[in-house]
Design a protein around this motif. Sequence first.
Motif, mmCIF file in Angstrom:
data_model
loop_
_atom_site.group_PDB
_atom_site.id
_atom_site.type_symbol
_atom_site.label_atom_id
_atom_site.label_comp_id
_atom_site.label_asym_id
_atom_site.label_seq_id
_atom_site.Cartn_x
_atom_site.Cartn_y
_atom_site.Cartn_z
ATOM 1 N N MET A 136 32.220 43.199 40.151
ATOM 2 C CA MET A 136 33.573 42.675 39.997
ATOM 3 C C MET A 136 33.606 41.212 40.375
ATOM 4 S SD MET A 136 37.061 43.814 41.989
ATOM 5 C CE MET A 136 36.416 43.303 43.580
ATOM 6 N N SER A 137 34.129 40.357 39.512
ATOM 7 C CA SER A 137 34.279 38.944 39.797
ATOM 8 C C SER A 137 35.663 38.704 40.387
ATOM 9 C CB SER A 137 34.094 38.117 38.526
ATOM 10 O OG SER A 137 34.493 36.790 38.750
ATOM 11 N N SER A 138 35.696 38.384 41.693
ATOM 12 C CA SER A 138 36.989 38.123 42.338
ATOM 13 C C SER A 138 37.675 36.921 41.714
ATOM 14 C CB SER A 138 36.783 37.893 43.838
ATOM 15 O OG SER A 138 36.315 39.068 44.459
ATOM 16 N N LYS A 139 36.884 35.928 41.322
ATOM 17 C CA LYS A 139 37.462 34.727 40.723
ATOM 18 C C LYS A 139 38.177 35.063 39.417
ATOM 19 C CE LYS A 139 36.254 30.060 39.191
ATOM 20 N NZ LYS A 139 35.154 29.074 39.033
ATOM 21 N N ALA A 140 37.530 35.856 38.548
ATOM 22 C CA ALA A 140 38.148 36.235 37.285
ATOM 23 C C ALA A 140 39.359 37.127 37.517
ATOM 24 C CB ALA A 140 37.124 36.938 36.393
ATOM 25 N N LEU A 141 39.252 38.042 38.469
ATOM 26 C CA LEU A 141 40.355 38.938 38.785
ATOM 27 C C LEU A 141 41.583 38.142 39.226
ATOM 28 C CD1 LEU A 141 40.063 42.168 40.923
ATOM 29 C CD2 LEU A 141 41.894 40.555 41.317
ATOM 30 N N SER A 170 42.189 35.074 38.725
ATOM 31 C CA SER A 170 42.666 34.233 37.632
ATOM 32 C C SER A 170 43.662 34.999 36.780
ATOM 33 C CB SER A 170 41.481 33.759 36.783
ATOM 34 O OG SER A 170 41.929 33.013 35.671
ATOM 35 N N ARG A 171 43.391 36.290 36.546
ATOM 36 C CA ARG A 171 44.327 37.111 35.790
ATOM 37 C C ARG A 171 45.628 37.294 36.578
ATOM 38 N NH1 ARG A 171 39.410 39.220 33.901
ATOM 39 N NH2 ARG A 171 39.062 40.592 35.678
ATOM 40 N N VAL A 172 45.507 37.494 37.879
ATOM 41 C CA VAL A 172 46.705 37.623 38.711
ATOM 42 C C VAL A 172 47.512 36.332 38.669
ATOM 43 C CG1 VAL A 172 47.539 37.863 41.085
ATOM 44 C CG2 VAL A 172 45.725 39.368 40.237
ATOM 45 N N ARG A 173 46.847 35.210 38.827
ATOM 46 C CA ARG A 173 47.532 33.915 38.816
ATOM 47 C C ARG A 173 48.268 33.693 37.491
ATOM 48 N NH1 ARG A 173 43.480 31.347 39.950
ATOM 49 N NH2 ARG A 173 43.708 31.133 42.206
ATOM 50 N N TRP A 215 42.298 35.156 49.002
ATOM 51 C CA TRP A 215 41.840 35.842 47.794
ATOM 52 C C TRP A 215 41.855 34.903 46.591
ATOM 53 C CZ3 TRP A 215 45.647 40.503 48.595
ATOM 54 C CH2 TRP A 215 45.164 41.301 49.640
ATOM 55 N N MET A 216 42.937 34.146 46.492
ATOM 56 C CA MET A 216 43.081 33.238 45.354
ATOM 57 C C MET A 216 41.965 32.197 45.323
ATOM 58 S SD MET A 216 45.715 33.876 43.339
ATOM 59 C CE MET A 216 47.358 34.595 43.256
ATOM 60 N N SER A 217 41.585 31.729 46.480
ATOM 61 C CA SER A 217 40.561 30.686 46.544
ATOM 62 C C SER A 217 39.148 31.240 46.453
ATOM 63 C CB SER A 217 40.708 29.897 47.849
ATOM 64 O OG SER A 217 40.408 30.726 48.965
ATOM 65 N N GLY A 218 39.014 32.571 46.603
ATOM 66 C CA GLY A 218 37.691 33.176 46.590
ATOM 67 C C GLY A 218 37.016 33.214 47.940
ATOM 68 N N ARG A 219 37.716 32.786 48.995
ATOM 69 C CA ARG A 219 37.111 32.808 50.333
ATOM 70 C C ARG A 219 36.933 34.241 50.825
ATOM 71 N NH1 ARG A 219 41.218 29.125 51.256
ATOM 72 N NH2 ARG A 219 42.263 30.605 52.652
ATOM 73 N N ASN A 220 37.854 35.122 50.439
ATOM 74 C CA ASN A 220 37.812 36.514 50.894
ATOM 75 C C ASN A 220 37.827 37.453 49.695
ATOM 76 O OD1 ASN A 220 38.053 35.672 53.652
ATOM 77 N ND2 ASN A 220 40.259 35.413 53.304
ATOM 78 N N GLY A 280 39.679 42.836 32.535
ATOM 79 C CA GLY A 280 40.386 42.115 31.485
ATOM 80 C C GLY A 280 40.612 42.930 30.232
ATOM 81 N N VAL A 281 40.145 44.179 30.195
ATOM 82 C CA VAL A 281 40.383 45.075 29.062
ATOM 83 C C VAL A 281 40.952 46.388 29.585
ATOM 84 C CG1 VAL A 281 38.534 44.062 27.680
ATOM 85 C CG2 VAL A 281 38.038 46.041 29.112
ATOM 86 N N GLU A 282 41.625 47.133 28.699
ATOM 87 C CA GLU A 282 42.284 48.367 29.123
ATOM 88 C C GLU A 282 41.388 49.595 29.098
ATOM 89 O OE1 GLU A 282 45.052 48.582 30.496
ATOM 90 O OE2 GLU A 282 46.034 46.698 30.012
ATOM 91 N N ASP A 283 40.337 49.567 28.292
ATOM 92 C CA ASP A 283 39.625 50.815 28.019
ATOM 93 C C ASP A 283 38.241 50.894 28.642
ATOM 94 O OD1 ASP A 283 38.491 48.910 26.423
ATOM 95 O OD2 ASP A 283 38.693 50.002 24.539
ATOM 96 N N ASP A 284 37.998 50.162 29.728
ATOM 97 C CA ASP A 284 36.733 50.313 30.442
ATOM 98 C C ASP A 284 36.772 51.653 31.192
ATOM 99 O OD1 ASP A 284 34.677 50.280 32.387
ATOM 100 O OD2 ASP A 284 34.600 48.105 32.319
ATOM 101 N N PRO A 285 35.949 52.636 30.800
ATOM 102 C CA PRO A 285 36.100 53.991 31.345
ATOM 103 C C PRO A 285 35.789 54.113 32.827
ATOM 104 C CG PRO A 285 34.125 53.850 30.002
ATOM 105 C CD PRO A 285 34.882 52.575 29.792
#
Length: 221
Positions: free
Chosen positions: A1-6, A8-11, A38-43, A67-72
Amino acid sequence: MSSKALMSRVRALLSERNISQAAFARSIDVSPQTLSGWMSGRNRLGVEELEKICSSLRVSPSWLLTGVEDDPVHQSLVLDDYVSIPLFDVQASCGNGYYLNRSALVRMIQVSKDFISKYCSGANERALNIIGITGDSMIPTLDDGDFIIVDTSVTSFYTDAMFAFIIDDDLFVKRIQKQASRIMVISDNQKYAPYQLLPQDMETGFKVIGRVVTTCTVRKA
């Protein structure tokens, strides 16, 4: 899991919905400093924090994490004592042309590990979601208004099991029997005659959503 990408979607969602970071932090019961970390990626976020974000923003774990709905393998969240399963505002059986969209999440439902062991044996506990049933075609097994748990890691039919599937954008739940190259689609209510799906019927506009594991009770929030 990429916290940065996650994050980014939240932002992006916060900006799209005009929600301040301070208001969002309050909605998930964390301090602005924690959210900033979390936003900065420190934690890094834990699973419980992911569950709170999904519930607050009404997005699925799969969308939040990938970023997709159907990842099982990211449909549901597995915690120590329970599995948190997304409940979607969709109904199956009569078909309504709509299945998964991140705006369709109603909330996360916490299901105990004991329930999972007893009623969802053999299912992938990371691949579960909950949808509603409408109509009487599966009575007496499923009643109008019931909710079902679906294992979305099962993406092809096998015989004598109940599946959720899409045909031409309509969502159905039926019992399946395989007969050579044909698939028989069977309603438990004997008022409804079985019908068959031939290979050509499944070439376009067809998708197996998953195997129906069990029914469940959903209480109003």
